[in-house]
Design an enzyme around this catalytic site. Structure first.
Site, mmCIF file in Angstrom:
data_model
loop_
_atom_site.group_PDB
_atom_site.id
_atom_site.type_symbol
_atom_site.label_atom_id
_atom_site.label_comp_id
_atom_site.label_asym_id
_atom_site.label_seq_id
_atom_site.Cartn_x
_atom_site.Cartn_y
_atom_site.Cartn_z
ATOM 1 N N LYS A 155 13.125 -4.290 -14.652
ATOM 2 C CA LYS A 155 14.047 -4.166 -13.559
ATOM 3 C C LYS A 155 14.703 -5.476 -13.423
ATOM 4 C CE LYS A 155 13.517 -3.320 -8.521
ATOM 5 N NZ LYS A 155 12.449 -3.366 -7.406
ATOM 6 N N SER A 166 12.857 0.715 -4.410
ATOM 7 C CA SER A 166 13.995 0.223 -4.931
ATOM 8 C C SER A 166 13.809 0.293 -6.515
ATOM 9 C CB SER A 166 14.213 -1.252 -4.542
ATOM 10 O OG SER A 166 12.894 -2.076 -4.946
ATOM 11 N N SER A 194 8.241 -0.019 -3.361
ATOM 12 C CA SER A 194 9.270 0.172 -4.578
ATOM 13 C C SER A 194 8.685 0.415 -5.853
ATOM 14 C CB SER A 194 10.092 -1.049 -4.485
ATOM 15 O OG SER A 194 10.919 -1.305 -3.479
#
Lengths: 479, 485
Positions: B76, B151, B175
Site C-alpha cells: 500500500k 482505503s 480499510s
C-alpha cells in the site's frame, strides 16, 4: 495610590541530554544548519517519537530538588500550531498532566530576608527549530538542529513582588539546574530562557490585575529591566484611567522597550490533546527513590552547611554557594589551605573575584586553580609569607608563573623570621635615624609606623610584621 | 502461477519449478496487462522488483531462504519505501521520495520478498471506496464498474485480480477488512500494537494498524510471521512474543464458542449478505463450534465516536504537510500564510479537507469536552462491551460490510452513506482488537465477507478459524473471470 507588582515566571531549561527528547540526533550546539536533524526531527511522513529516558530522569531530579510531587503518571500532549520552524505542525509538550507538580524554592533577598516562591509545575517538551531571516534573498531559512531538543518548562506561582525578586528567583533556578547538572545554563546559546507574566494591583487588593506576558528575556539584566518597564507602563495606563490589555509583549533590548506582539483575541487555539504516538509516562516509587539517591547536596543545604561548618556569614554563604562551581572552588581551596577558612573566604570573595570580574572570567575559567590559591593561603598561615607579599604571589600565579611555592622560591619572597637578623636591621635603622628616635621618645608615638616602614623597606617587605612590631617596641622602650 | 497461493509458490521456488525472476516477470506482465483497467498500482517498481528477485534467487540457491523469499508483493502506498515515491495517493506527496523504509518494508526486505510496486488507496487512507485517490479510482475485479472498497482498495484489487500474490494494507476503521470483503479476499487487521507503525504514514495514530491482504488465511499467516513484532521505534508497539502463525492452522475447532452480536444483523444489512453470513456461521456450527447470541449495545455509538477520534487525530497528523520541507508547494507564494493556505488547499483532496476540518473543530477550545473527551469515554464503553463478550465466547462473528461492492460514484457525494459502509468494522479499531474478513459466498456475482473478531493478540486463533473454513469451502479460491488468464 500605591501599587503592588505581581510576577510569575516561566523558565525554559534546555536539558543537557546527549540526544534529543524524541530522536537519536545529537543536541550539540553550533553545528552547520540541519546537520543534526534526523527524519524524526524533520517531521518526515511516517516517523514516530520515542521518549528519551534521560530527559525524564533530569525532570524528576529537578522535581525532587524543589520538593515537588512527581507525577506517577504524566501524559504528553500535542500543542497544534503552524510555524515554519515547527516541523510537525505541533509541539509535543505536557499539558494537563505534567511530570512535576507543586513545589517551592526559597529565595534570599539582599536585606537578609528570605521568601518562599511556589513552583506550580514543570513539564517536559520539545524545542522548535530556528527561522533565519537574513541572507535568503526574500525567503527565510529554517535550521532544525534545535528542533526536538528537550526542554523543562518551570512555571512559578505569581508569588514574586518585584523585578529584583524575579531576578533572585531566576538566579536561584539557574544555580539549581547547574548544581543538578541537568542544564549548562548558557544563556547566550539559549539553554536557559525566561518569559514573565506581569500585573499590578492596588496595594491591599487580593484579586489579581490583568497580566501581560513578556517574551524574549534572555539575560538576568533584561528580566529586571523589562519587568520594571512593564510595571511602569501598566501603572501609567491604570492611573490614566485606562485598563491593561491581556497580551503578549516582546522586550526589545536595543530600543529598551516592550511592545505588543499579539492580544488575547489573537491568541492561538492550540487544540491540545494527548499525543496518541506516546504512552503515558508511569513512574513508580522505586524509580523516584533511585533518582533521589543521585541528588547532589543542594544549594540551600550547602549554604546552611557553609554557615555552621565554616562560620561564614549569611551573605558570605550566599556568595560562595551562588553556583556549584563557586562552592566547589571554595571548598577545594579551603582544604588546600590547611584550615585557613577565614583567609580562604576573604581571598576568594576579595582578590580572586575582583580579578575574575576585571578579566570578565567565570570561576571555571580562573587561571588560578583552587589548589593553587589554597596552597598560597597555607603559606600565609604558616608564616612563610605575609598577607602583603601574598598579593604579589597571587598576581604572579594569575600570570601563570607557577604555584605559590615556586614563586616564593624563585622571587625570594620568603618571610624573614630570624629574630637576630631582624634585630640587626632594626638597630641599623635606629642608628641611622637619631632625630626620629629622639622625637619618638619625647612622646611622638605616631613615628612607630615610620620605623616599621623603614624595616619593611630594608627587607623588601619580607620581614615578619609581627616580629618587627615586637622587637621594635622592645628596642624603643628600652634604654 | 498467478492462481497459486503463496504457500504453493514458495514450494515451487524451493523445488526449482520456476525462479523468483520468472515469477516476478509473470506478475509484472499481468500488471502491465491489467493495471490500465483496474488502476490498482500508483507506482510499479519494475527495476526494484527484478533486482529483489535476482537477490532472492541467489538466496534460494544458497539455501538461505525464508518462507517469503522470492515472493512478489504489492505494498500500500502508505508505507514509506526508501528511494521510491510514497504518495499516500495524494497530490501533496506526489513528488515525495521517501528517504527511509518503514519497519514493515524493512522486515519484508529482510525476508527476501520482492516489491512489485505501490498500491493505490484512498487519499491518506481516508475513504471506503478508493475513489478519493489523487491517482483516480480503482476498479473492483469482480465488476470494474464497482468500487473495490477502501482505503486499501488498490491492494485488494491487485490481489483479487491476481496481479500480486498478496499485499500489505492498513486498517484504521476497516480499510483492510472492507476491501477484502468486497474483493473476495482474506484480510487481517491485527491487534493495535502488534505491527509497527513506524514509516506508515499516519491517519489516526490510535487506530491505524498494518496487516495483510491475501488469498488464504494461510498466506495471511505467512505475511504476519514477517510483519508482526515489537519495534523500538514505535512506542505504541507491544513487546510480546510473536507466535508462528502457521503452527496451529490445522487444529480442530472443537469447543470453539462463537458469539453472534444481534446488533450486527439489524437495519441496514443487505438481506442476501445477512443470509450468507448466517450460513457461514451455520457451517462453523457443523464443524463443531457452539453459537452464542450476544449483545454489544454500545457498538451503535461506533460511527459517531470514530468520526470524532479519527478526524481529530488526522487534523493534527496532517499538519506536517505544510509545503515547507517536502511535498507539494504552491506556485509563487506571496507570504507565509499564502504558502500554507494554497499548498494545503491545492495539495489535499476534498475528503481529506473535510476530515481535517471536522477534527479541528472537535479539538477546538470549548468543544473539546463535548466531542473529543466524550468520544474517548464512548470508546471505553465500546471496549468494555467486547471485554464482557469475550468472557462468554472465544470469537465474535458477523458481516464485514452491510452490502456487497457498490457502484462507483454511488456514495462519493454522500459521506454519511460512505461512512456507514464501515459500520461493522470500526468498533474493532476503537477497541484495538484483531479481526479478519474471509470470503463466505457470492451475492449476484459479488463476494461477501465474514468478519471474525478475536481477543487481544489472538491473531493465530483467527487465522486458524479462518483456515479451517477455507479447508471446507472454496469461496476464497474463485478468480474473477476477466482476470483468469
Amino acid at each position: 495610590m500605591s501599587w503592588e507588582t505581581v510576577i510569575g515566571l516561566e523558565i525554559h531549561v534546555q536539558l543537557a541530554t546527549k540526544s534529543k527528547i524524541f530522536s537519536a540526533a545529537s543536541t550539540a550546539y553550533g553545528a552547520e544548519p540541519n546537520t543534526q536533524a534526523c527524519a524524526i526531527d524533520l517531521g518526515m511522513p511516517g516517523v514516530l517519537p520515542v521518549l528519551n529516558g534521560e530527559a525524564v530522569r533530569m525532570a524528576v531530579k529537578f522535581g525532587l530538588a524543589v520538593e515537588a510531587r512527581i507525577a506517577p503518571r504524566s501524559v504528553f500532549a500535542r500543542k497544534n500550531y503552524f510555524y515554519p520552524d515547527l516541523p510537525k505542525g505541533y509541539q509535543i509538550s505536557q499539558y494537563e498532566l505534567p511530570i512535576v507538580g507543586l513545589g517551592h524554592l526559597d529565595i534570599h533577598l539582599d536585606d537578609g530576608a528570605s521568601r518562599r516562591i511556589g513552583i506550580t509545575r514543570a513539564h517536559l517538551e520539545e524545542d522548535a527549530g530556528k527561522s533565519l531571516h537574513e541572507d535568503f534573498h526574500g525567503c527565510s531559512g529554517i535550521d532544525l538542529n534545535r528542533a526536538g531538543t528537550p526542554l523543562l518548562e518551570i512555571v512559578s506561582e505569581p508569588d514574586l513582588r518585584s523585578a529584583r525578586e524575579a531576578v533572585a528567583y531566576m538566579k536561584k533556578i539557574h544555580a539549581l539546574v547547574r548544581y543538578l547538572e541537568i542544564c549548562d545554563g548558557n544563556m547566550q546559546e539559549g539553554s536557559f530562557r525566561c518569559d514573565a507574566n506581569v500585573s499590578v494591583r492596588p496595594a491591599g487588593q487580593t484579586a489579581l490585575g490583568t497580566r501581560t506576558e513578556l517574551k524574549n528575556l534572555n539575560s538576568f539584566r533584561f528580566v529586571e529591566r523589562a519587568i520594571n518597564l512593564e510595571v511602569e507602563r501598566q501603572i501609567d495606563v491604570l492611573e490614566g484611567g485606562g485598563s491593561v490589555v491581556q497580551e503578549t509583549r516582546l522586550y526589545d533590548s536595543a530600543r529598551d522597550e516592550t511592545r505588543s506582539m499579539r492580544s488575547k483575541e489573537e491568541a492561538f487555539d492550540y487544540r491540545y490533546f494527548p499525543d496518541p504516538d506516546l504512552l503515558p509516562v508511569i513512574l513508580d516509587e522505586d524509580y523516584i527513590e533511585a533518582v533521589r539517591e543521585t541528588l547532589p547536596e543542594l544549594p540551600d543545604a550547602r549554604r546552611e552547611r557553609f554557615m555552621y561548618e565554616y562560620g561564614l556569614s549569611a551573605y558570605e554563604a550566599d556568595v560562595l554557594t551562588a553556583s556549584r562551581e563557586m562552592a566547589d572552588y571554595f571548598e577545594a581551596a579551603e582544604r588546600a589551605s590547611d584550615g585557613e577558612t577565614r583567609l580562604t573566604a576573604n581571598w576568594v570573595m576579595g582578590d580572586l573575584m575582583g580579578a575574575l570580574n576585571k578579566a570578565g572570567l567565570d570561576i571555571t575559567e580562573s587561571p588560578v586553580s583552587a589548589q593553587m590559591l589554597g596552597g598560597m593561603i597555607r603559606r600565609i598561615g604558616d608564616e612563610t609569607i605575609s598577607g602583603k607579599i601574598a598579593k604579589q604571589v597571587f598576581a604572579a600565579m594569575w600570570q601563570g608563573e607557577g604555584d605559590a611555592d615556586e614563586i616564593i622560591e624563585q622571587k625570594g619572597l620568603k618571610q624573614v623570621t630570624d629574630s637576630g637578623a631582624i634585630e640587626q636591621i632594626i638597630d641599623g635603622i635606629l642608628a641611622a635615624n637619631p632625630q626620629q628616635l629622639e622625637q619618638y621618645r619625647a612622646g611622638k608615638e605616631k613615628l612607630f609606623g615610620f620605623f616599621v616602614g623603614q624595616v619593611m623597606k630594608a627587607t623588601q617587605g619580607k620581614a615578619n610584621p609581627a616580629q618587627v612590631n615586637a622587637i621594635l617596641k622592645q628596642k624603643l622602650s628600652s634604654s | 502461477m498467478h492462481k497459486q497461493s503463496i504457500a504453493s509458490l514458495a514450494q515451487g521456488l524451493r523445488q526449482g519449478d520456476f525462479s523468483s525472476e520468472e515469477l516476478t516477470r509473470h506478475f509484472l506482465d499481468r500488471i502491465h496487462r491489467y493495471n490500465g483497467a483496474l488502476n490498482c498500482f500508483i507506482t510499479v517498481t519494475e527495476e526494484v522488483a527484478l533486482a529483489d528477485a535476482r537477490e532472492a534467487d541467489r538466496r534460494l540457491r544458497a539455501g538461505e531462504a525464508h518462507a517469503l523469499t522470492g515472493i512478489p508483493l504489492a505494498h500500500k502506498d502508505i508505507f514509506c519505501t526508501d528511494g521510491v515515491r510514497t504518495s499516500c495517493a495524494s497530490r501533496m506527496l506526489d513528488n515525495f521520495i521517501a528517504p527511509y523504509d518503514a519497519t514493515v518494508i524493512q522486515s519484508f526486505k529482510a525476508a527476501g520478498a520482492v516489491m512489485l510496486g505501490k498500491a493505490n488507496m484512498d487519499e491518506f487512507a481516508m475513504g471506503s471506496s478508493n475513489e478519493t485517490s489523487y491517482y483516480g479510482p480503482v476498479g473492483n475485479p469482480w465488476d470494474t464498474a464497482r468500487v473495490p472498497g477502501g482505503s486499501s482498495g488498490g491492494s485488494a484489487a491487485a490481489v483479487a485480480a491476481r496481479l500480486a500474490p498478496a499485499a500489505t494494507g492498513t486498517d484504521t476503521g476497516g480499510s483492510i477488512r472492507q476491501p477484502a470483503a468486497l474483493c473476495g479476499l482474506t484480510g487481517l487487521k491485527p491487534t493495535y500494537g502488534r505491527v509497527s507503525r513506524y514509516g506508515m504514514i499516519a491517519f489516526a495514530s490510535s487506530l491505524d494498524q498494518g496487516g495483510p491482504l491475501a488469498l488464504t488465511a494461510q498466506d495471511a499467516a505467512l505475511l504476519m510471521n514477517v510483519m508482526a513484532g515489537f519495534d523500538e521505534k514505535d512506542s505504541t508497539s507491544i513487546d510480546q512474543p510473536v507466535p508462528d502463525y502457521c503452527a496451529a492452522l490445522d487444529q480442530p475447532l472443537d469447543g470453539l464458542r462463537i458469539g453472534v452480536p444481534r446488533e450486527f444483523f439489524g437495519d441496514g444489512l443487505d438481506a442476501a449478505v445477512g443470509e450468507l453470513v448466517q450460513a457461514a456461521i451455520g457451517q462453523y456450527q457443523r464443524m463443531g463450534a457452539a453459537i452464542v447470541e450476544i449483545s454489544l449495545p454500545n457498538t451503535r455509538y461506533s460511527a459517531p465516536t470514530y468520526y470524532v477520534v479519527a478526524p481529530a487525530e488526522c487534523s493534527s497528523n496532517l499538519s506536517r504537510f505544510d509545503g515547507v520541507r517536502y511535498g507539494y508547494r504552491c506556485e509563487d507564494p506571496v507570504d507565509l500564510m499564502d504558502l500554507y493556505k494554497r499548498s494545503r488547499g491545492e495539495g489535499f483532496g476534498a475528503e481529506v479537507k473535510r476530515r481535517i476540518m471536522i477534527g479541528t473543530y472537535a479539538l477546538s477550545a470549548g468543544y473539546y469536552d463535548a466531542y473529543y473527551l466524550k468520544a474517548q469515554k464512548l470508546r471505553q464503553l465500546i471496549s468494555d462491551d467486547f471485554k464482557k463478550a469475550f468472557v462468554e465466547v472465544d470469537v465474535i462473528m458477523g458481516p464485514t460490510t452491510p452490502t456487497t461492492a457498490f457502484a462507483a460514484g454511488d456514495k462519493l457525494n454522500d459521506p454519511i452513506q460512505m461512512y456507514l459502509s464501515d459500520i461493522y468494522t470500526i468498533a474493532v479499531n476503537l477497541a484495538g482488537l484483531p479481526a479478519i474478513s474471509i470470503p463466505c459466498g457470492f451475492s449476484a456475482g459479488l463476494p461477501v465477507g465474514l468478519q471474525i473478531i478475536g481477543g487481544y493478540f489472538k491473531e493465530a486463533q483467527l487465522l486458524h478459524i479462518a483456515h479451517r473454513y477455507q479447508q471446507e469451502t472454496d469461496w476464497h479460491a474463485r478468480v474473477p473471470e476477466a482476470f483468469e488468464t
